[in-house]
Motif scaffolding. Sequence first.
Motif, PDB file in Angstrom:
ATOM      1  N   ALA A  36      10.035   1.894   0.908  1.00  0.00           N
ATOM      2  CA  ALA A  36      10.058   2.248   1.959  1.00  0.00           C
ATOM      3  C   ALA A  36       9.591   0.939   3.525  1.00  0.00           C
ATOM      4  CB  ALA A  36       9.145   3.629   2.073  1.00  0.00           C
ATOM      5  N   GLY A  37       8.714   0.386   3.610  1.00  0.00           N
ATOM      6  CA  GLY A  37       8.494  -0.390   4.362  1.00  0.00           C
ATOM      7  C   GLY A  37       8.995  -1.575   4.911  1.00  0.00           C
ATOM      8  N   ILE A  38       9.770  -1.915   4.042  1.00  0.00           N
ATOM      9  CA  ILE A  38      11.789  -2.628   3.836  1.00  0.00           C
ATOM     10  C   ILE A  38      12.488  -2.025   4.878  1.00  0.00           C
ATOM     11  CG2 ILE A  38      12.850  -4.017   2.982  1.00  0.00           C
ATOM     12  CD1 ILE A  38      10.771  -4.690   0.838  1.00  0.00           C
ATOM     13  N   SER A  39      12.454  -0.800   4.359  1.00  0.00           N
ATOM     14  CA  SER A  39      13.729   0.036   5.185  1.00  0.00           C
ATOM     15  C   SER A  39      13.410   0.692   6.514  1.00  0.00           C
ATOM     16  CB  SER A  39      14.211   1.417   4.222  1.00  0.00           C
ATOM     17  OG  SER A  39      12.800   2.134   4.586  1.00  0.00           O
ATOM     18  N   ALA A  40      11.762   0.292   6.257  1.00  0.00           N
ATOM     19  CA  ALA A  40      11.526   1.121   8.220  1.00  0.00           C
ATOM     20  C   ALA A  40      11.545  -0.466   8.891  1.00  0.00           C
ATOM     21  CB  ALA A  40      10.001   1.460   8.392  1.00  0.00           C
ATOM     22  N   LEU A  41      11.314  -2.105   8.297  1.00  0.00           N
ATOM     23  CA  LEU A  41      11.525  -3.511   8.713  1.00  0.00           C
ATOM     24  C   LEU A  41      12.798  -3.157   9.770  1.00  0.00           C
ATOM     25  CD1 LEU A  41       9.112  -5.667   7.039  1.00  0.00           C
ATOM     26  CD2 LEU A  41       8.854  -4.574   9.272  1.00  0.00           C
ATOM     27  N   LEU A  42      13.852  -2.707   8.838  1.00  0.00           N
ATOM     28  CA  LEU A  42      15.396  -2.866   8.742  1.00  0.00           C
ATOM     29  C   LEU A  42      15.774  -1.559   9.283  1.00  0.00           C
ATOM     30  CD1 LEU A  42      16.759  -3.489   5.410  1.00  0.00           C
ATOM     31  CD2 LEU A  42      15.932  -5.053   7.351  1.00  0.00           C
ATOM     32  N   GLY A  43      14.631  -0.614  10.084  1.00  0.00           N
ATOM     33  CA  GLY A  43      15.330   0.116  11.412  1.00  0.00           C
ATOM     34  C   GLY A  43      16.043   1.690  10.909  1.00  0.00           C
ATOM     35  N   ALA A  44      15.347   2.055   9.768  1.00  0.00           N
ATOM     36  CA  ALA A  44      15.459   3.364   9.355  1.00  0.00           C
ATOM     37  C   ALA A  44      14.603   4.439   9.059  1.00  0.00           C
ATOM     38  CB  ALA A  44      16.020   3.302   7.706  1.00  0.00           C
ATOM     39  N   ASN A  45      15.256   5.431   9.903  1.00  0.00           N
ATOM     40  CA  ASN A  45      14.142   6.475  10.322  1.00  0.00           C
ATOM     41  C   ASN A  45      13.356   7.268   9.491  1.00  0.00           C
ATOM     42  OD1 ASN A  45      15.469   8.780   8.641  1.00  0.00           O
ATOM     43  ND2 ASN A  45      17.110   9.201  10.526  1.00  0.00           N
ATOM     44  N   VAL A  46      12.258   7.516   9.392  1.00  0.00           N
ATOM     45  CA  VAL A  46      11.156   8.142   8.891  1.00  0.00           C
ATOM     46  C   VAL A  46      11.921   8.893   7.374  1.00  0.00           C
ATOM     47  CG1 VAL A  46       9.133   9.348   9.112  1.00  0.00           C
ATOM     48  CG2 VAL A  46       9.756   8.314  10.671  1.00  0.00           C
ATOM     49  N   SER A  47      13.148   9.831   7.852  1.00  0.00           N
ATOM     50  CA  SER A  47      13.243  10.908   6.495  1.00  0.00           C
ATOM     51  C   SER A  47      13.783  10.247   5.686  1.00  0.00           C
ATOM     52  CB  SER A  47      13.935  11.831   7.440  1.00  0.00           C
ATOM     53  OG  SER A  47      15.212  11.257   8.083  1.00  0.00           O
ATOM     54  N   LEU A  48      14.586   8.693   6.423  1.00  0.00           N
ATOM     55  CA  LEU A  48      15.264   8.127   4.894  1.00  0.00           C
ATOM     56  C   LEU A  48      14.171   6.969   4.529  1.00  0.00           C
ATOM     57  CD1 LEU A  48      18.418   6.729   4.088  1.00  0.00           C
ATOM     58  CD2 LEU A  48      18.347   5.192   6.400  1.00  0.00           C
ATOM     59  N   GLN A  49      13.520   6.668   5.032  1.00  0.00           N
ATOM     60  CA  GLN A  49      12.410   6.103   5.065  1.00  0.00           C
ATOM     61  C   GLN A  49      11.611   6.919   3.370  1.00  0.00           C
ATOM     62  OE1 GLN A  49       9.089   4.879   7.478  1.00  0.00           O
ATOM     63  NE2 GLN A  49      11.177   3.956   8.706  1.00  0.00           N
ATOM     64  N   ALA A  50      11.009   7.966   3.338  1.00  0.00           N
ATOM     65  CA  ALA A  50      10.696   8.949   2.174  1.00  0.00           C
ATOM     66  C   ALA A  50      11.836   9.080   1.261  1.00  0.00           C
ATOM     67  CB  ALA A  50      10.408  10.292   2.994  1.00  0.00           C
ATOM     68  N   ILE A  51      13.039   9.446   2.013  1.00  0.00           N
ATOM     69  CA  ILE A  51      14.481   9.124   1.166  1.00  0.00           C
ATOM     70  C   ILE A  51      13.950   7.972  -0.101  1.00  0.00           C
ATOM     71  CG2 ILE A  51      16.013   9.581   0.170  1.00  0.00           C
ATOM     72  CD1 ILE A  51      16.936  11.867   2.646  1.00  0.00           C
ATOM     73  N   ILE A  52      14.310   6.992   0.275  1.00  0.00           N
ATOM     74  CA  ILE A  52      14.178   5.675  -0.331  1.00  0.00           C
ATOM     75  C   ILE A  52      12.957   5.436  -1.255  1.00  0.00           C
ATOM     76  CG2 ILE A  52      14.293   2.756  -0.195  1.00  0.00           C
ATOM     77  CD1 ILE A  52      16.056   3.382   2.501  1.00  0.00           C
ATOM     78  N   ALA A  53      11.775   5.649  -0.592  1.00  0.00           N
ATOM     79  CA  ALA A  53      10.352   6.000  -1.833  1.00  0.00           C
ATOM     80  C   ALA A  53      10.327   6.384  -2.700  1.00  0.00           C
ATOM     81  CB  ALA A  53       9.654   6.333  -0.726  1.00  0.00           C
ATOM     82  N   ALA A  54      10.629   7.927  -2.292  1.00  0.00           N
ATOM     83  CA  ALA A  54      10.949   8.706  -3.439  1.00  0.00           C
ATOM     84  C   ALA A  54      12.074   8.631  -4.383  1.00  0.00           C
ATOM     85  CB  ALA A  54      11.556  10.475  -2.892  1.00  0.00           C
ATOM     86  N   VAL A  55      13.502   7.878  -4.242  1.00  0.00           N
ATOM     87  CA  VAL A  55      14.143   7.155  -4.940  1.00  0.00           C
ATOM     88  C   VAL A  55      13.659   5.626  -5.609  1.00  0.00           C
ATOM     89  CG1 VAL A  55      17.093   6.590  -5.313  1.00  0.00           C
ATOM     90  CG2 VAL A  55      16.714   8.309  -3.523  1.00  0.00           C
ATOM     91  N   ILE A  56      13.081   5.526  -5.166  1.00  0.00           N
ATOM     92  CA  ILE A  56      12.628   4.101  -5.810  1.00  0.00           C
ATOM     93  C   ILE A  56      11.454   5.006  -7.725  1.00  0.00           C
ATOM     94  CG2 ILE A  56      11.435   1.948  -5.564  1.00  0.00           C
ATOM     95  CD1 ILE A  56      14.158   1.922  -4.536  1.00  0.00           C
ATOM     96  N   TRP A  57      10.819   5.806  -6.524  1.00  0.00           N
ATOM     97  CA  TRP A  57       9.554   5.829  -7.278  1.00  0.00           C
ATOM     98  C   TRP A  57       9.893   6.622  -8.772  1.00  0.00           C
ATOM     99  CZ3 TRP A  57       6.273   9.121  -3.732  1.00  0.00           C
ATOM    100  CH2 TRP A  57       5.674   8.697  -2.488  1.00  0.00           C
TER     101      TRP A  57
END
Length: 140
Positions: A36-57
Motif C-alpha cells: 500500500a505504501g508503494i502504491s501511495a508513492l505511485l500516486g494511488a488514492n487512499v481507497s485504492l491503497q487500502a484495497i491493494i493492502a487487503a488483496v495482498i493480505w
Amino acid sequence: METWIMWFVLAGLVLGLELLTGTFYLVVISIGMAAAGISALLGANVSLQAIIAAVIWVVCTLILRKSRFGKPRHVQSESDPNVNIDIGQTIKVDAWSSENTARATYRGAMWDVELISGEASAGTFVIREVRGNRLFVAKP
C-alpha cells in the motif's frame, strides 16, 4: 504526514510485533502495508491503497495457509518423545495378567502397564505411549 510514510511506519511496527510473537501472519500484514505504501508513492488514492493492502493480505494469507508454515502440527503428546521424556525408556515387567496388563514399578512409583504388541512374558519392554497413569509398552 504523507500517506506513503504512514504505510511504511505501520508496516515497520507490525514487523516489529512479528519479531516479538513469531507468527508469519503479521509478516503478511506488513507486506500488505508495504505494498500500500508503494502504491501511495505511485500516486494511488487512499481507497485504492487500502484495497491493494487487503488483496495482498488475503492472497498472502492463502499462500501461507497452503505452505508448511501455515499448517498447525497435530502432535499426539501421548506418544511424542519430544513432549514426554518417558517415551522410549525401558521398563521391567515381572508378570502379566490374562488381559495383557500388569503393574510395574517405574521411576519409583507403581504404574499400570498395557502391552501393545509382542508376547506377554516377563522381561524388559520399551514405553511407546503414556496416557494418564498407564504405560503402553512393546518388546524392544
